[in-house]
Design an enzyme around this catalytic site. Structure first.
Site, PDB file in Angstrom:
ATOM      1  N   HIS A 360      41.833  33.777  44.756  1.00 22.51           N
ATOM      2  CA  HIS A 360      41.956  33.122  43.451  1.00 22.51           C
ATOM      3  C   HIS A 360      43.403  33.150  42.973  1.00 22.51           C
ATOM      4  CE1 HIS A 360      40.673  32.323  39.154  1.00 22.51           C
ATOM      5  NE2 HIS A 360      41.855  32.917  38.967  1.00 22.51           N
ATOM      6  N   GLU A 361      43.990  34.343  42.955  1.00 17.35           N
ATOM      7  CA  GLU A 361      45.330  34.476  42.374  1.00 17.35           C
ATOM      8  C   GLU A 361      46.384  33.733  43.178  1.00 17.35           C
ATOM      9  OE1 GLU A 361      45.457  35.416  39.563  1.00 17.35           O
ATOM     10  OE2 GLU A 361      43.768  36.750  39.247  1.00 17.35           O
ATOM     11  N   HIS A 364      46.615  30.097  42.580  1.00 18.63           N
ATOM     12  CA  HIS A 364      47.437  29.674  41.442  1.00 18.63           C
ATOM     13  C   HIS A 364      48.847  29.336  41.921  1.00 18.63           C
ATOM     14  CE1 HIS A 364      44.853  30.078  38.000  1.00 18.63           C
ATOM     15  NE2 HIS A 364      44.570  31.342  38.234  1.00 18.63           N
ATOM     16  N   TYR A 375      48.401  24.866  31.787  1.00 17.62           N
ATOM     17  CA  TYR A 375      47.426  25.923  31.594  1.00 17.62           C
ATOM     18  C   TYR A 375      46.876  25.947  30.173  1.00 17.62           C
ATOM     19  CZ  TYR A 375      45.084  30.068  33.314  1.00 17.62           C
ATOM     20  OH  TYR A 375      44.132  30.961  33.742  1.00 17.62           O
ATOM     21  N   GLU A 384      42.152  26.856  36.497  1.00 13.80           N
ATOM     22  CA  GLU A 384      41.348  28.043  36.786  1.00 13.80           C
ATOM     23  C   GLU A 384      40.254  27.747  37.811  1.00 13.80           C
ATOM     24  OE1 GLU A 384      40.748  31.423  36.174  1.00 13.80           O
ATOM     25  OE2 GLU A 384      42.885  31.236  35.804  1.00 13.80           O
ATOM     26  N   ASP A 447      38.528  28.568  25.965  1.00 17.14           N
ATOM     27  CA  ASP A 447      39.434  29.294  26.839  1.00 17.14           C
ATOM     28  C   ASP A 447      39.322  28.703  28.244  1.00 17.14           C
ATOM     29  OD1 ASP A 447      39.715  31.573  28.973  1.00 17.14           O
ATOM     30  OD2 ASP A 447      40.802  32.309  27.206  1.00 17.14           O
ATOM     31  N   HIS A 449      39.225  29.913  31.097  1.00 10.90           N
ATOM     32  CA  HIS A 449      38.307  30.576  32.011  1.00 10.90           C
ATOM     33  C   HIS A 449      36.857  30.166  31.763  1.00 10.90           C
ATOM     34  CE1 HIS A 449      41.927  33.093  31.937  1.00 10.90           C
ATOM     35  NE2 HIS A 449      41.643  33.326  33.200  1.00 10.90           N
TER      36      HIS A 449
END
Length: 547
Positions: A360-361, A364, A375, A384, A447, A449
């Site tokens: 996931h990270e 990005h 974002y 996300e 948000d 997420h």
């Protein structure tokens, strides 16, 4: 511009994969050009530069504007896609990015633009001074952290042209950073009208989530290491010299070029090339997970999509584990090109070094080097979701029996105090109590997420289809928002379509309607208009109310 990306918690390539996305793409974009005749990156840039001159008016380019190449994609059949960032009177333009699409002979075909509004400002001299913009951003950072006492607060304003929010205007983009009461970093980017001082937008800059070695979550895994003298280093020369170091439970605030303090990254070493014990008491165990996650993410992008490293340049990133005090996050930071993992507080989260978190990270990082999805709003939700999709596909691709593939995000890191068994659920995102299953006009107010749920739901439906099923021992029951029944086309095709949409068609301002168009264009390129895959993309978007 540097940025960090996190999973928010409260915020081996295998031989058995049927067909990689790279193979599908090569087969679809036929006839293939001979490798010797296929345009190079340099020639693609030259062709695009010529197209900019000829098509300046349709691209909104004037003598006051300039452009720089961010990324280049050359298809096997020679079709070229050159991605640009734009400046106006030497100021970066938010929403100014665009992609020029060229035929195999370099002829201009079309362009994808983040925004189509023409840019013409009477002045690029701000009425609001930089220190005032910094103060406003610091206030916004404090407000976002609910009055918590912040330490070592700093802010760095940059003058930009904002073309993302209506008529283009002069604005300050200010990155405010600080440390919370535990010494962990907090950060927020604030966009302020440089004429009136009004806040235009704001978003978290740390978007939280969250040999052989015995890992915490993946069992015993193979590791490529480097022998230096008689000591082995946790450094992989076969993957761009990626390595893992110990942050010694310290923190840094080197975000967006503002360096208040920096945690170390002391390279892990070992005498016998057998790393970790699989227990948290051995600091090397978390390092094994981090290095393994980097390796699997590297292999996924290279073997499936033909991308050589996060930036596509063959250069490796590095990891820092044991960051901060009970730090319940993990994050990717463009400014150091590195991954950082907290140990968790033991009650809500364990060490955040799980495989899907790593995928996931680092995804990005891929997004920042390609579409650079803003974002905030719907674009932020897509940003996300892109990381959730590819983090999930990395986990499936690794085919690790100790951490089998699933459509749960962060299931390995959650503890009893979190109150559920995963951070997010792709089959029915609303199971987390906050995420959206279906698109509505208010989704962009959530948000990122939680607004990501719409795309996560789409991705699950496209891969697996609607209804009840059990995969790798996990039960799913994915509904549709329009009452339809959706048939899935598999994970490989989901990955192929989303990767091409991200790297060729999406731009910084892409919203859900634009993501539908981008993914349909990708499906058309890969499988043809009217194909089963093309129709499945359309059906899956309609099933989440994006039509």
């Amino acid at each position: 511009m540097s940025r960090t990306r996190h999973i928010r918690g409260s915020r081996l390539a295998t031989a058995g994969v049927a067909a990689t996305a790279a193979t599908l793409l090569a087969a679809a974009l036929s006839p293939a050009a001979d490798a010797a005749d296929r345009p190079t990156r340099t020639s693609a840039i030259e062709h695009a530069a010529a197209a900019l001159v000829t098509h300046a008016a349709s691209l909104g380019l004037t003598t006051a504007q300039d452009s720089t190449v961010r990324d280049v994609v050359v298809d096997k059949n020679g079709t070229q896609h050159v991605r640009y960032d734009r400046t106006y009177r030497q100021l970066p333009v938010l929403g100014g990015d665009f992609v020029v699409h060229l035929a195999s002979d370099g002829a201009y075909r079309s362009a994808s633009r983040a925004t189509r509004t023409s840019i013409s400002l009477a002045s690029v001299t701000p009425r609001l001074a930089a220190p005032k913009a910094a103060d406003l951003a610091v206030n916004a950072l404090r407000a976002a952290n609910l009055g918590e006492t912040l330490k070592k607060v700093q802010a760095k304003p940059q003058l930009v042209v904002d073309a993302l929010h209506g008529s283009p205007k002069l604005a300050w983009r200010t990155d405010a950073v600080a440390q919370d009461s535990l010494g962990n970093p907090v950060a927020r980017t604030v966009l302020t009208d440089a004429r009136t001082g009004a806040q235009i937008d704001a978003w978290d800059s740390i978007e939280t989530a969250t040999g052989d070695g015995k890992s915490l979550y993946g069992g015993t895994v193979a590791l490529e290491t480097t022998l230096s003298g008689s000591t082995y280093q946790l450094k992989d020369a076969t993957r761009g010299n990626t390595y893992t170091g110990d942050a010694a439970n310290k923190t840094d605030l080197c975000i967006f070029g503002i360096c208040i303090s920096r945690a170390p990254s002391t390279l892990f070493t070992d005498a016998d090339n057998h790393w970790g014990t699989g227990a948290t008491a051995d600091r090397s165990s978390a390092a094994v997970d981090a290095q393994y996650g980097t390796n699997e993410t590297w292999d996924y992008y290279k073997n499936v999509h033909g991308r050589n490293g996060i930036a596509g340049d063959g250069k490796g990133s590095y990891n820092r584990v044991h960051y901060g005090s009970n730090y319940n996050n993990a994050f990717w930071d463009d400014s150091c090109f590195c991954m950082t993992y907290g140990d968790g507080d033991g009650t809500t989260f364990g060490p955040l070094v799980a495989l899907d978190v790593a995928g996931h990270e680092m995804s990005h990082g891929v997004t920042s080097k390609t579409a650079a999805l803003t974002y905030s709003g719907e674009s932020g939700g897509l940003n996300e979701a892109t990381s959730d999709v590819f983090g999930t596909l990395v986990e499936w691709h690794a085919n690790n029996a100790s951490d089998a593939g699933d459509y749960l995000i962060g299931e390995k890191i959650v503890r009893s105090g979190f109150g559920r068994d995963a951070l997010r659920y792709m089959d029915k995102p609303s199971k987390d109590g906050n995420s959206a299953d279906c698109w509505s006009s208010s989704v962009g107010n959530l948000d990122v997420h939680y607004s990501s749920g719409v795309a996560n739901h789409f991705a699950y439906l496209l891969a697996e289809g609607s209804g009840a099923k059990t995969l790798n021992g996990v039960s799913y029951n994915s509904p549709t928002c329009n009452g339809s029944t959706v048939a899935g086309i598999g994970r490989d095709k989901l990955g192929a379509i989303w990767y091409r949409a991200l790297t060729v068609y999406m731009t910084s301002s892409t919203k859900y309607a634009g993501a539908r168009t981008a993914s349909l264009n990708a499906a058309k390129d890969l499988y043809g208009t009217g194909s089963t895959e093309y129709n499945a993309v359309a059906a899956a978007w309609s099933a989440v109310n994006v039509s």
